[in-house]
Write a protein that holds these residues in place. Sequence first.
Motif, PDB file in Angstrom:
ATOM      1  N   GLY A  31       0.864  -1.183   0.005  1.00 15.23           N
ATOM      2  CA  GLY A  31      -0.064  -0.340   0.050  1.00 15.23           C
ATOM      3  C   GLY A  31       0.844   1.240  -0.232  1.00 15.23           C
ATOM      4  O   GLY A  31       2.123   1.122   0.169  1.00 15.23           O
ATOM      5  N   ALA A  32       0.287   2.387  -0.301  1.00 12.24           N
ATOM      6  CA  ALA A  32       0.642   3.646  -0.168  1.00 12.24           C
ATOM      7  C   ALA A  32      -0.133   4.692   0.195  1.00 12.24           C
ATOM      8  O   ALA A  32      -1.254   4.585   0.456  1.00 12.24           O
ATOM      9  N   GLY A  33       0.390   5.648   0.849  1.00  7.76           N
ATOM     10  CA  GLY A  33      -0.543   6.723   1.277  1.00  7.76           C
ATOM     11  C   GLY A  33       0.138   8.234   0.955  1.00  7.76           C
ATOM     12  O   GLY A  33       1.286   8.359   0.829  1.00  7.76           O
ATOM     13  N   ASP A  86      -5.339   6.802   1.340  1.00  9.98           N
ATOM     14  CA  ASP A  86      -4.432   5.725   1.479  1.00  9.98           C
ATOM     15  C   ASP A  86      -5.152   4.530   0.665  1.00  9.98           C
ATOM     16  O   ASP A  86      -6.248   4.620   0.291  1.00  9.98           O
ATOM     17  N   ALA A  87      -4.248   3.573   0.137  1.00 14.86           N
ATOM     18  CA  ALA A  87      -4.896   2.535  -0.693  1.00 14.86           C
ATOM     19  C   ALA A  87      -3.942   1.342  -0.085  1.00 14.86           C
ATOM     20  O   ALA A  87      -2.664   1.529   0.461  1.00 14.86           O
ATOM     21  N   ALA A  88      -4.544   0.237  -0.158  1.00 11.34           N
ATOM     22  CA  ALA A  88      -3.893  -0.925   0.189  1.00 11.34           C
ATOM     23  C   ALA A  88      -4.341  -2.353  -0.854  1.00 11.34           C
ATOM     24  O   ALA A  88      -5.612  -2.186  -1.365  1.00 11.34           O
ATOM     25  N   TYR A  89      -3.400  -3.095  -1.209  1.00 13.11           N
ATOM     26  CA  TYR A  89      -3.683  -4.164  -1.906  1.00 13.11           C
ATOM     27  C   TYR A  89      -3.379  -5.563  -1.402  1.00 13.11           C
ATOM     28  O   TYR A  89      -2.152  -5.738  -0.744  1.00 13.11           O
ATOM     29  N   LEU A  90      -3.849  -6.828  -1.619  1.00 13.26           N
ATOM     30  CA  LEU A  90      -4.016  -7.849  -0.668  1.00 13.26           C
ATOM     31  C   LEU A  90      -3.559  -9.029  -1.774  1.00 13.26           C
ATOM     32  O   LEU A  90      -4.196  -9.055  -2.867  1.00 13.26           O
ATOM     33  N   ILE A  91      -2.613  -9.722  -1.517  1.00 12.83           N
ATOM     34  CA  ILE A  91      -2.099 -10.806  -2.391  1.00 12.83           C
ATOM     35  C   ILE A  91      -2.343 -12.154  -1.509  1.00 12.83           C
ATOM     36  O   ILE A  91      -1.234 -12.212  -0.645  1.00 12.83           O
ATOM     37  N   SER A  92      -2.916 -12.926  -1.706  1.00 14.54           N
ATOM     38  CA  SER A  92      -3.263 -14.227  -1.026  1.00 14.54           C
ATOM     39  C   SER A  92      -2.274 -15.285  -1.196  1.00 14.54           C
ATOM     40  O   SER A  92      -2.046 -15.398  -2.189  1.00 14.54           O
ATOM     41  N   THR A  93      -1.758 -15.739  -0.142  1.00  5.53           N
ATOM     42  CA  THR A  93      -0.808 -17.193  -0.470  1.00  5.53           C
ATOM     43  C   THR A  93      -1.579 -18.399  -0.180  1.00  5.53           C
ATOM     44  O   THR A  93      -1.363 -19.298  -0.292  1.00  5.53           O
ATOM     45  N   ALA A  94      -2.989 -18.239   0.236  1.00  6.84           N
ATOM     46  CA  ALA A  94      -3.819 -19.167   0.244  1.00  6.84           C
ATOM     47  C   ALA A  94      -5.008 -19.208  -0.295  1.00  6.84           C
ATOM     48  O   ALA A  94      -5.299 -18.150  -0.663  1.00  6.84           O
ATOM     49  N   GLN A  95      -5.703 -20.376  -0.721  1.00  7.27           N
ATOM     50  CA  GLN A  95      -6.810 -20.184  -1.645  1.00  7.27           C
ATOM     51  C   GLN A  95      -8.060 -19.715  -1.238  1.00  7.27           C
ATOM     52  O   GLN A  95      -8.354 -19.834  -0.001  1.00  7.27           O
TER      53      GLN A  95
END
Length: 394
Positions: free
Chosen positions: A349-351, A360-369
């Motif tokens: 993320g960044a702000g 502010d913004a956030a991005y999620l990258i899952s390592t589980a299904q």
Amino acid sequence: MTKNRILSILLLVLMAFPALAQKDQFNPVYTGVTSLSIAPDARAGALGDVGVATEPDANSQYWNPAKYPFNIARAGVSMSYTPWLRQLVSDIDLVNLAGFYRIGDYSAVSASLTYFSLGEVIADEIMTIKPYEMAVDLAYSRMLSETFSAAIALRYIHSDLQYDYTEDMSPGNAFAADIALYYNKYLFVGNRECLLGLGLNLSNIGTKISYDGGSTNEFIPTNMRLGASFLVPLDDYNTISLSFDVNKLMVPTKPSYSQFLAEKGYNEGDNSFYSEYQSWLDESGYNDISPISGIFKSFADAPGGTAEEFRELYGGVGIEYCYNQQFSVRGGYHYENEYKGNRKYFTLGAGFRMSVFSLDAAYLISTAQSNPLDQTLRFSLSFDMDGLRDLFRR
């Protein structure tokens, strides 16, 4: 959308667990109103869902309202938007509005409203319903010394998830309270004046919630969050901070289906006894445990003993770089044991902050299904009321 598909989506949302396959070892802590466990703001969301001891901001209401008296601004408000399951549907989302006002130099009042929409659901040929969950809370915080503060928050919770409107079914309501503590102190490490933050928040201590007039009751997500943050100034313009949170749901572990099979002498892995399992669950006394008793019971009731109790701990770690208190870059990682929910993901993320507002913004990258927030972009927009007042005076 078909009703069967909506029911599948609702199951994902309500459980908030990405791994729902029935496994003997899979035994998460079940609660109702799990939208209360969703991180509402993008800053903490970019830090691996960490926030109990980070620097105060307008969104501290969810993480630790005791931070508000240490906020530099006199008042502020924030609006956050989090879409859910965007790879499946387009109308499930969470909206949060939070704000605070400092009273004098030592105390503050704050409030927030959270609304979790499950979108439109076609219940039958003539009825379309809009299930949702909502929580509104009010907090008071006060500095007890130059480095230590405490807060208490009161919360009303409303959950309307009905699909079949009958006399026996109704929306659920609950009341809860938070108790929070915050400590921050400047320390010299070498020739740098660093900021240490420690935080504790016992949240959602309250009643159970029922959707059938009290015949059955579900625990709300009573949670203990403990964390620390350490900010280091690199020079006059650059800072970097490292933060982590550890969480423990203070809800008793529900006796598992595997326990039921073992006690009854049924074959392991046989899935044909779920109706009998529900009756057995009632007889076990699990549904009769009071919320306060459940808090104490939750620390020593896991079927697997101490090893499983440690599995129930989950949390995250985050790092934030800030330039001139205006531009920030963030990253983090969140971990939950695979047998207790399997929420494992990286966050970025960044702000950008000015005197009047911050974005502010956030991005999620899952390592589980099957994480409901995988590849989701979240936003928060905050306003400094002092900055707005100065702007309009010009």
